[in-house]
Motif scaffolding. Structure first.
Motif, PDB file in Angstrom:
ATOM      1  N   LEU A   1      -1.450  -6.784  -2.562  1.00  0.00           N
ATOM      2  CA  LEU A   1      -1.823  -5.619  -3.358  1.00  0.00           C
ATOM      3  C   LEU A   1      -1.609  -4.304  -2.621  1.00  0.00           C
ATOM      4  N   GLU A   2      -1.803  -4.289  -1.316  1.00  0.00           N
ATOM      5  CA  GLU A   2      -1.630  -3.034  -0.567  1.00  0.00           C
ATOM      6  C   GLU A   2      -0.183  -2.553  -0.667  1.00  0.00           C
ATOM      7  N   ALA A   3       0.746  -3.475  -0.456  1.00  0.00           N
ATOM      8  CA  ALA A   3       2.157  -3.119  -0.551  1.00  0.00           C
ATOM      9  C   ALA A   3       2.522  -2.763  -1.988  1.00  0.00           C
ATOM     10  N   SER A   4       1.997  -3.523  -2.939  1.00  0.00           N
ATOM     11  CA  SER A   4       2.268  -3.257  -4.344  1.00  0.00           C
ATOM     12  C   SER A   4       1.778  -1.874  -4.752  1.00  0.00           C
ATOM     13  N   ASN A   5       0.603  -1.496  -4.298  1.00  0.00           N
ATOM     14  CA  ASN A   5       0.043  -0.193  -4.663  1.00  0.00           C
ATOM     15  C   ASN A   5       0.880   0.959  -4.106  1.00  0.00           C
ATOM     16  N   LEU A   6       1.465   0.768  -2.941  1.00  0.00           N
ATOM     17  CA  LEU A   6       2.328   1.797  -2.364  1.00  0.00           C
ATOM     18  C   LEU A   6       3.535   2.061  -3.274  1.00  0.00           C
ATOM     19  N   LEU A   7       4.139   0.983  -3.774  1.00  0.00           N
ATOM     20  CA  LEU A   7       5.289   1.133  -4.654  1.00  0.00           C
ATOM     21  C   LEU A   7       4.882   1.672  -6.022  1.00  0.00           C
ATOM     22  N   LYS A   8       3.711   1.253  -6.492  1.00  0.00           N
ATOM     23  CA  LYS A   8       3.235   1.765  -7.782  1.00  0.00           C
ATOM     24  C   LYS A   8       2.970   3.272  -7.696  1.00  0.00           C
ATOM     25  N   LYS A   9       2.446   3.700  -6.563  1.00  0.00           N
ATOM     26  CA  LYS A   9       2.207   5.135  -6.360  1.00  0.00           C
ATOM     27  C   LYS A   9       3.533   5.888  -6.348  1.00  0.00           C
ATOM     28  N   TYR A  10       4.530   5.325  -5.669  1.00  0.00           N
ATOM     29  CA  TYR A  10       5.850   5.945  -5.664  1.00  0.00           C
ATOM     30  C   TYR A  10       6.410   6.012  -7.089  1.00  0.00           C
ATOM     31  N   ARG A  11       6.292   4.915  -7.822  1.00  0.00           N
ATOM     32  CA  ARG A  11       6.814   4.868  -9.185  1.00  0.00           C
ATOM     33  C   ARG A  11       6.164   5.932 -10.057  1.00  0.00           C
ATOM     34  N   LYS A  12       4.862   6.072  -9.937  1.00  0.00           N
ATOM     35  CA  LYS A  12       4.132   7.040 -10.748  1.00  0.00           C
ATOM     36  C   LYS A  12       4.525   8.472 -10.393  1.00  0.00           C
ATOM     37  N   THR A  13       4.784   8.713  -9.108  1.00  0.00           N
ATOM     38  CA  THR A  13       5.061  10.074  -8.641  1.00  0.00           C
ATOM     39  C   THR A  13       6.515  10.480  -8.807  1.00  0.00           C
ATOM     40  N   HIS A  14       7.446   9.546  -8.576  1.00  0.00           N
ATOM     41  CA  HIS A  14       8.851   9.931  -8.464  1.00  0.00           C
ATOM     42  C   HIS A  14       9.756   9.411  -9.576  1.00  0.00           C
ATOM     43  N   LEU A  15       9.273   8.515 -10.408  1.00  0.00           N
ATOM     44  CA  LEU A  15      10.163   7.967 -11.432  1.00  0.00           C
ATOM     45  C   LEU A  15       9.925   8.573 -12.807  1.00  0.00           C
ATOM     46  N   THR A  16       9.379   9.756 -12.849  1.00  0.00           N
ATOM     47  CA  THR A  16       9.176  10.437 -14.132  1.00  0.00           C
ATOM     48  C   THR A  16      10.442  11.128 -14.589  1.00  0.00           C
ATOM     49  N   GLY A  17      11.349  11.450 -13.656  1.00  0.00           N
ATOM     50  CA  GLY A  17      12.613  12.086 -14.008  1.00  0.00           C
ATOM     51  C   GLY A  17      13.770  11.172 -13.693  1.00  0.00           C
ATOM     52  N   HIS A  18      14.954  11.727 -13.681  1.00  0.00           N
ATOM     53  CA  HIS A  18      16.145  10.942 -13.367  1.00  0.00           C
ATOM     54  C   HIS A  18      16.396  11.000 -11.876  1.00  0.00           C
ATOM     55  N   VAL A  19      16.439   9.841 -11.243  1.00  0.00           N
ATOM     56  CA  VAL A  19      16.683   9.744  -9.813  1.00  0.00           C
ATOM     57  C   VAL A  19      17.969   8.974  -9.584  1.00  0.00           C
ATOM     58  N   LYS A  20      18.823   9.493  -8.745  1.00  0.00           N
ATOM     59  CA  LYS A  20      20.077   8.814  -8.445  1.00  0.00           C
ATOM     60  C   LYS A  20      19.808   7.542  -7.641  1.00  0.00           C
ATOM     61  N   ALA A  21      20.447   6.463  -8.015  1.00  0.00           N
ATOM     62  CA  ALA A  21      20.231   5.183  -7.333  1.00  0.00           C
ATOM     63  C   ALA A  21      20.674   5.276  -5.876  1.00  0.00           C
ATOM     64  N   GLN A  22      19.960   4.578  -5.018  1.00  0.00           N
ATOM     65  CA  GLN A  22      20.261   4.571  -3.594  1.00  0.00           C
ATOM     66  C   GLN A  22      21.588   3.854  -3.359  1.00  0.00           C
ATOM     67  N   GLU A  23      22.514   4.510  -2.668  1.00  0.00           N
ATOM     68  CA  GLU A  23      23.813   3.914  -2.412  1.00  0.00           C
ATOM     69  C   GLU A  23      24.107   3.790  -0.921  1.00  0.00           C
ATOM     70  N   THR A  24      23.113   3.982  -0.066  1.00  0.00           N
ATOM     71  CA  THR A  24      23.312   3.792   1.368  1.00  0.00           C
ATOM     72  C   THR A  24      22.594   2.523   1.808  1.00  0.00           C
ATOM     73  N   CYS A  25      23.091   1.956   2.908  1.00  0.00           N
ATOM     74  CA  CYS A  25      22.583   0.672   3.396  1.00  0.00           C
ATOM     75  C   CYS A  25      21.155   0.810   3.922  1.00  0.00           C
ATOM     76  N   PHE A  26      20.314  -0.152   3.633  1.00  0.00           N
ATOM     77  CA  PHE A  26      18.937  -0.122   4.121  1.00  0.00           C
ATOM     78  C   PHE A  26      18.861  -0.399   5.618  1.00  0.00           C
ATOM     79  N   ILE A  27      19.832  -1.162   6.129  1.00  0.00           N
ATOM     80  CA  ILE A  27      19.819  -1.481   7.555  1.00  0.00           C
ATOM     81  C   ILE A  27      20.518  -0.387   8.363  1.00  0.00           C
TER      82      ILE A  27
END
Length: 233
Positions: free
Chosen positions: A78-104
């Motif tokens: 739940l701790e990790a899930s809540n972090l992503l839910k907070k991000y979703r609530k804050t940053h996914l209200t508009g149009h965000v360009k998909a990440q195209e750079t490598c995570f590593i």
């Protein structure tokens, strides 16, 4: 590598998520992703590698967090899930360009596609974890469409071959069943014939034995009568 101050809110959120996930949590999450091959899952030992694998399968980017949130909720992380839910609530209200750079390799863009691993990768990944020594076959992202078409055609041909094989097997099994049915019918007739033959022989032997016994009985009666007649005189 980019500094923490230059990272996007999405990357900073994933960094926080990775800090609360144990190695066991990461392996459990990798297990839930059926798109990742079993061999590749065994190589995932930390959250960054997991995020890179999910990104390579188009399951995770700045606009795709719901899949990972669902898995975290399923595992009760739940701790990790809540972090992503907070991000979703804050940053996914508009149009965000998909990440195209490598995570590593955060400074490098995704330019290639590993066919066996079914994953988007960067140039550095081609030289490290997705090289030919690892059994990987890498193509450019611009080749994906033709490669997908080629693989689809190959699968269709294999499917047709499989269907033909199944139909042939079914026909052979049908013919085998018919042959077995004929063999059983012939065997029944032979058993019935042999039974009647044996019955006939038994009846014949019975008649012969009866005639022999009847003959002996008549002889005994005849001799007895003769003995009795001789005694009177």
């Amino acid at each position: 590598m980019t500094s923490s101050s230059s990272k996007s809110p999405f990357r900073l959120t994933l960094l926080k998520v990775s800090e609360v996930l144990t190695e066991e949590n990461v392996q459990d999450l990798a297990f839930l992703c059926e798109d990742i091959s079993p061999a590749r899952r065994e190589l995932i030992t930390n959250a960054r590698e997991l995020f890179a694998a999910l990104q390579g399968h188009d399951l995770l980017n700045e606009r795709k967090v719901n899949v990972l949130i669902d898995w975290l909720d399923e595992l009760r992380l739940l701790e990790a899930s809540n972090l992503l839910k907070k991000y979703r609530k804050t940053h996914l209200t508009g149009h965000v360009k998909a990440q195209e750079t490598c995570f590593i390799h955060e400074d490098l863009r995704l330019k290639y596609f590993c066919v066996p691993c079914d994953s988007k990768i960067c140039p550095e990944c081609v030289l490290s974890t997705h090289n030919r020594d690892a059994g990987c076959d890498v193509i450019g992202l611009d080749e994906m469409s033709s490669e997908v078409s080629r693989r689809r055609e190959k699968l269709m041909r294999e499917l047709e071959t499989l269907k033909t094989g199944i139909a042939s097997t079914e026909q052979l099994w049908k013919e085998k069943k018919e042959r077995l049915a004929r063999c059983r019918e012939i065997s029944r007739k032979e058993v019935q014939r042999d039974y009647l033959t044996l019955i006939g022989k038994a009846e014949s032997m019975k008649r012969l034995q009866t005639e022999v016994l009847d003959g002996k009985e008549l002889d005994d009666i005849s001799r007895s009568l003769k003995r009795n007649g001789n005694r009177r005189y």
